[in-house]
Design an enzyme around this catalytic site. Structure first.
Site, PDB file in Angstrom:
ATOM      1  N   PRO A  25      -0.645  -1.793  -7.619  1.00 57.56           N
ATOM      2  CA  PRO A  25      -0.370  -0.630  -8.460  1.00 57.56           C
ATOM      3  C   PRO A  25       1.018  -0.092  -8.161  1.00 57.56           C
ATOM      4  O   PRO A  25       1.380   0.053  -6.993  1.00 57.56           O
ATOM      5  CB  PRO A  25      -1.451   0.384  -8.041  1.00 57.56           C
ATOM      6  CG  PRO A  25      -1.972  -0.096  -6.729  1.00 57.56           C
ATOM      7  CD  PRO A  25      -1.718  -1.561  -6.661  1.00 57.56           C
ATOM      8  N   MET A  26       1.802   0.163  -9.197  1.00 57.92           N
ATOM      9  CA  MET A  26       3.133   0.748  -8.983  1.00 57.92           C
ATOM     10  C   MET A  26       3.358   1.819 -10.046  1.00 57.92           C
ATOM     11  O   MET A  26       3.387   1.526 -11.245  1.00 57.92           O
ATOM     12  CB  MET A  26       4.219  -0.325  -9.045  1.00 57.92           C
ATOM     13  CG  MET A  26       4.231  -1.238  -7.821  1.00 57.92           C
ATOM     14  SD  MET A  26       5.618  -2.401  -7.800  1.00 57.92           S
ATOM     15  CE  MET A  26       5.040  -3.673  -8.909  1.00 57.92           C
ATOM     16  N   ALA A  27       3.511   3.056  -9.565  1.00 61.13           N
ATOM     17  CA  ALA A  27       3.700   4.191 -10.467  1.00 61.13           C
ATOM     18  C   ALA A  27       4.949   3.978 -11.311  1.00 61.13           C
ATOM     19  O   ALA A  27       5.997   3.573 -10.803  1.00 61.13           O
ATOM     20  CB  ALA A  27       3.829   5.474  -9.648  1.00 61.13           C
ATOM     21  N   GLN A  79      -6.366   2.494 -10.683  1.00 57.19           N
ATOM     22  CA  GLN A  79      -6.260   3.057  -9.332  1.00 57.19           C
ATOM     23  C   GLN A  79      -6.342   4.584  -9.391  1.00 57.19           C
ATOM     24  O   GLN A  79      -5.613   5.223 -10.145  1.00 57.19           O
ATOM     25  CB  GLN A  79      -4.954   2.677  -8.642  1.00 57.19           C
ATOM     26  CG  GLN A  79      -5.017   3.147  -7.179  1.00 57.19           C
ATOM     27  CD  GLN A  79      -3.716   3.041  -6.414  1.00 57.19           C
ATOM     28  OE1 GLN A  79      -2.699   3.558  -6.841  1.00 57.19           O
ATOM     29  NE2 GLN A  79      -3.753   2.388  -5.269  1.00 57.19           N
ATOM     30  N   CYS A 110      -0.088   5.831  -0.434  1.00 56.49           N
ATOM     31  CA  CYS A 110       1.127   6.437  -0.956  1.00 56.49           C
ATOM     32  C   CYS A 110       1.824   7.279   0.130  1.00 56.49           C
ATOM     33  O   CYS A 110       1.199   8.157   0.729  1.00 56.49           O
ATOM     34  CB  CYS A 110       0.775   7.321  -2.148  1.00 56.49           C
ATOM     35  SG  CYS A 110       2.223   7.969  -2.947  1.00 56.49           S
ATOM     36  N   LYS A 150      -7.032   0.690  -0.909  1.00 57.29           N
ATOM     37  CA  LYS A 150      -5.705   0.175  -0.562  1.00 57.29           C
ATOM     38  C   LYS A 150      -5.084   1.172   0.410  1.00 57.29           C
ATOM     39  O   LYS A 150      -5.030   2.368   0.130  1.00 57.29           O
ATOM     40  CB  LYS A 150      -4.853   0.041  -1.812  1.00 57.29           C
ATOM     41  CG  LYS A 150      -3.450  -0.466  -1.558  1.00 57.29           C
ATOM     42  CD  LYS A 150      -2.820  -0.939  -2.852  1.00 57.29           C
ATOM     43  CE  LYS A 150      -1.374  -1.320  -2.674  1.00 57.29           C
ATOM     44  NZ  LYS A 150      -0.515  -0.145  -2.507  1.00 57.29           N
ATOM     45  N   ASN A 212      -0.959  -7.220   1.870  1.00 62.54           N
ATOM     46  CA  ASN A 212       0.112  -6.719   1.005  1.00 62.54           C
ATOM     47  C   ASN A 212       1.359  -6.419   1.826  1.00 62.54           C
ATOM     48  O   ASN A 212       1.276  -5.869   2.919  1.00 62.54           O
ATOM     49  CB  ASN A 212      -0.385  -5.455   0.279  1.00 62.54           C
ATOM     50  CG  ASN A 212       0.697  -4.734  -0.507  1.00 62.54           C
ATOM     51  OD1 ASN A 212       0.895  -3.534  -0.351  1.00 62.54           O
ATOM     52  ND2 ASN A 212       1.396  -5.443  -1.358  1.00 62.54           N
ATOM     53  N   GLY A 213       2.489  -6.801   1.247  1.00 64.19           N
ATOM     54  CA  GLY A 213       3.766  -6.470   1.871  1.00 64.19           C
ATOM     55  C   GLY A 213       4.691  -7.657   1.977  1.00 64.19           C
ATOM     56  O   GLY A 213       4.381  -8.636   2.653  1.00 64.19           O
ATOM     57  N   GLY A 236       3.652  -6.572  -5.074  1.00 71.49           N
ATOM     58  CA  GLY A 236       4.314  -5.445  -5.719  1.00 71.49           C
ATOM     59  C   GLY A 236       5.736  -5.764  -6.128  1.00 71.49           C
ATOM     60  O   GLY A 236       5.991  -6.403  -7.149  1.00 71.49           O
TER      61      GLY A 236
HETATM   62  C1  LIG Z   1       7.968   1.737  -7.613  1.00 68.92           C
HETATM   63  C2  LIG Z   1       6.726   1.663  -6.761  1.00 68.92           C
HETATM   64  C3  LIG Z   1       5.625   2.424  -7.115  1.00 68.92           C
HETATM   65  C4  LIG Z   1       4.454   2.337  -6.341  1.00 68.92           C
HETATM   66  N1  LIG Z   1       3.343   3.044  -6.736  1.00 68.92           N
HETATM   67  C5  LIG Z   1       2.174   2.865  -6.064  1.00 68.92           C
HETATM   68  C6  LIG Z   1       0.965   3.452  -6.545  1.00 68.92           C
HETATM   69  O1  LIG Z   1       0.928   4.132  -7.588  1.00 68.92           O
HETATM   70  N2  LIG Z   1      -0.173   3.235  -5.817  1.00 68.92           N
HETATM   71  C7  LIG Z   1      -0.181   2.485  -4.655  1.00 68.92           C
HETATM   72  O2  LIG Z   1      -1.237   2.300  -4.033  1.00 68.92           O
HETATM   73  N3  LIG Z   1       0.957   1.919  -4.206  1.00 68.92           N
HETATM   74  C8  LIG Z   1       2.108   2.069  -4.891  1.00 68.92           C
HETATM   75  N4  LIG Z   1       3.220   1.417  -4.462  1.00 68.92           N
HETATM   76  C9  LIG Z   1       3.136   0.522  -3.286  1.00 68.92           C
HETATM   77  C10 LIG Z   1       2.833  -0.909  -3.742  1.00 68.92           C
HETATM   78  O3  LIG Z   1       1.571  -0.977  -4.382  1.00 68.92           O
HETATM   79  C11 LIG Z   1       2.839  -1.881  -2.536  1.00 68.92           C
HETATM   80  O4  LIG Z   1       1.840  -1.489  -1.632  1.00 68.92           O
HETATM   81  C12 LIG Z   1       4.181  -1.887  -1.805  1.00 68.92           C
HETATM   82  O5  LIG Z   1       5.246  -1.975  -2.712  1.00 68.92           O
HETATM   83  C13 LIG Z   1       4.245  -3.057  -0.794  1.00 68.92           C
HETATM   84  O6  LIG Z   1       4.073  -4.279  -1.442  1.00 68.92           O
HETATM   85  P1  LIG Z   1       5.324  -5.223  -1.825  1.00 68.92           P
HETATM   86  O7  LIG Z   1       6.068  -5.515  -0.560  1.00 68.92           O
HETATM   87  O8  LIG Z   1       4.694  -6.435  -2.454  1.00 68.92           O
HETATM   88  O9  LIG Z   1       6.167  -4.434  -2.776  1.00 68.92           O
HETATM   89  C14 LIG Z   1       4.408   1.503  -5.192  1.00 68.92           C
HETATM   90  C15 LIG Z   1       5.539   0.769  -4.859  1.00 68.92           C
HETATM   91  C16 LIG Z   1       6.688   0.826  -5.627  1.00 68.92           C
HETATM   92  C17 LIG Z   1       7.857  -0.024  -5.230  1.00 68.92           C
END
Ligand SMILES: Cc1cc2nc3c(=O)[nH]c(=O)nc-3n(C[C@H](O)[C@H](O)[C@H](O)COP(=O)(O)O)c2cc1C
Length: 383
Positions: A25-27, A79, A110, A150, A212-213, A236
């Site tokens: 999920p990404m806002a 989410q 978050c 998460k 994740n990460g 993400g």
């Molecule tokens: C722009 C942006 C918005 C995000 N919004 C959320 C969100 O709404 N909910 C959530 O659980 N995590 C959110 N995250 C975190 C991601 O879901 C993820 O856990 C984090 O980016 C690490 O994974 P990655 O290394 O694959 O990016 C957001 C991350 C980014 C970059």
């Protein structure tokens, strides 16, 4: 004739996925437009951006739009964020009773100050009783709809919560847990700690554990599974401007070496498609064009597109204007791994998490903190 029964790569409750891959999920990003685009390339579960439980219970028009799905989205995943067990339960009730979701994820990761300052997101699992109450009530209210959690490693190195939270979530009846291998204090800095993900996988044995990460390439996902033993991956930032990563991930998990290596022409087409889908989502070309601007740097990262062209694209005003700008690009420019692959999106530096007063004094809610948990989160956005 032999019948072969294929085994799902990952099951989350009753949901059987062909590929053990979840779009994080990404806002502001994972709206129905982006999810549809990603699905056009790959398989997996595509989660909405975070929805505030209070806003859902109040049925604000923006939230009702954010939880909407396109008919082609056969698995509807939402989410939820919230700090009050009753409100989260009521929000789950709306999704379930009105048949608005097939999967519900709960946000405990978050790190954004306006969220953690209220004890939400990554601050919340520190309060074991509150965390337990939210996940228990959500899972019970959801019935057959799977609920997942998460989370992050903890608040900081001295306030680690993921192992307790994983076990609490497992006992509460959630269908899977996902761990982003960073603390709230780390924000998006440094490297995700995959050894914590491996430890969670050892501790939580009866439900799938997702890692994740820092998955930037399909090979990183295979490596994460190999190094940690996780049942699936959550991706993400790696897919920002690269929706085809889900195609690569599906191929990699199916044992194939086939990868998307788009030249500039294909990138321009995907960017245009993303914009079209945003027009459908927003119902307004103007708003869609404003939204696609933030994706320009990600789509064209690593391609030799000049500064002027980038600036103009980042100020695009209409689809016709976009076509004119994209028409000036040299579509024959090939993919060059260097520059395109590797880290993208948010990075930033560590920072002390903003927390409610006295939050860290005890892992249980004090009566005053319980009182103060009146939600005031209508403007919260995730991260
Ligand atoms: C722009 C942006 C918005 C995000 N919004 C959320 C969100 O709404 N909910 C959530 O659980 N995590 C959110 N995250 C975190 C991601 O879901 C993820 O856990 C984090 O980016 C690490 O994974 P990655 O290394 O694959 O990016 C957001 C991350 C980014 C970059």
């Amino acid at each position: 004739m032999t019948t072969t029964v294929s085994t799902p790569a990952l099951s989350i409750g009753p949901i059987a996925l062909d590929s053990p891959v979840v779009l994080a999920p990404m806002a502001g990003i994972t709206n129905t437009a982006f999810r549809r685009l990603c699905r056009e390339y790959g398989a997996g579960l595509y989660v909405s951006e975070m929805i505030t439980s209070r806003a859902l219970v109040e049925r604000t028009p923006e939230t009702m739009r954010l939880i909407s799905h396109h008919p082609s989205e056969s698995l509807r995943s939402v989410q939820l964020y919230g700090v009050d067990p009753k409100t989260v339960e009521a929000a789950v009730g709306i999704l379930v009773d009105e048949d608005r979701a097939d999967h519900i994820d709960l946000n405990f990761g978050c790190p954004v100050p306006k969220v953690t300052r209220r004890g939400g997101g990554s601050a919340l699992p520190w309060k074991r009783d509150l965390f337990g109450a939210i996940v228990r009530r959500a899972a019970r209210r959801a019935g057959d709809i799977p609920v997942t959690v998460k989370m992050r490693i903890g608040i900081d190195e001295s306030h680690v919560t993921y192992l307790d939270a994983g076990r609490i979530a497992e006992d509460a009846g959630v269908a899977a847990v996902a761990l982003h291998g960073r603390t709230a204090a780390q924000h998006y800095s440094g490297k995700a700690d995959w050894t914590a993900i491996a430890k969670l996988k050892e501790a939580v044995t009866s439900i799938p554990v997702l890692g994740n990460g820092d998955i930037w390439q399909a090979e990183d996902a295979l490596r994460m599974v190999d190094e940690t033993g996780v049942d699936g991956v959550v991706v993400g930032r790696g897919c920002l401007g690269r929706p085809w990563l889900f195609g690569d991930l599906a191929a990699a998990f199916a044992g194939s070496d086939t990868r998307f290596r788009p030249g500039l022409g294909q990138v321009a087409d995907a960017f245009r498609r993303h914009a079209e889908l945003l027009v459908e989502f927003f119902g307004e070309e103007d708003r869609a064009c404003r939204d696609i601007r933030k994706h320009v740097a990600w789509y064209f990262k690593g391609y030799p597109v000049g500064g002027d062209a980038r600036r103009e694209l980042a100020a695009v005003e209409s689809l016709a204007h976009m076509d004119e700008l994209l028409g000036r690009l040299d579509r024959d420019i090939p993919y060059v791994a260097e520059g395109i692959e590797g880290q993208r999106g948010r990075a930033g530096s560590p920072r002390t998490p903003a927390l409610p007063d006295g939050w860290l004094d005890s892992p249980e809610l004090t009566p005053a903190q319980r009182e103060a948990l009146i939600e005031d989160e209508s403007d919260t956005r995730g991260g």
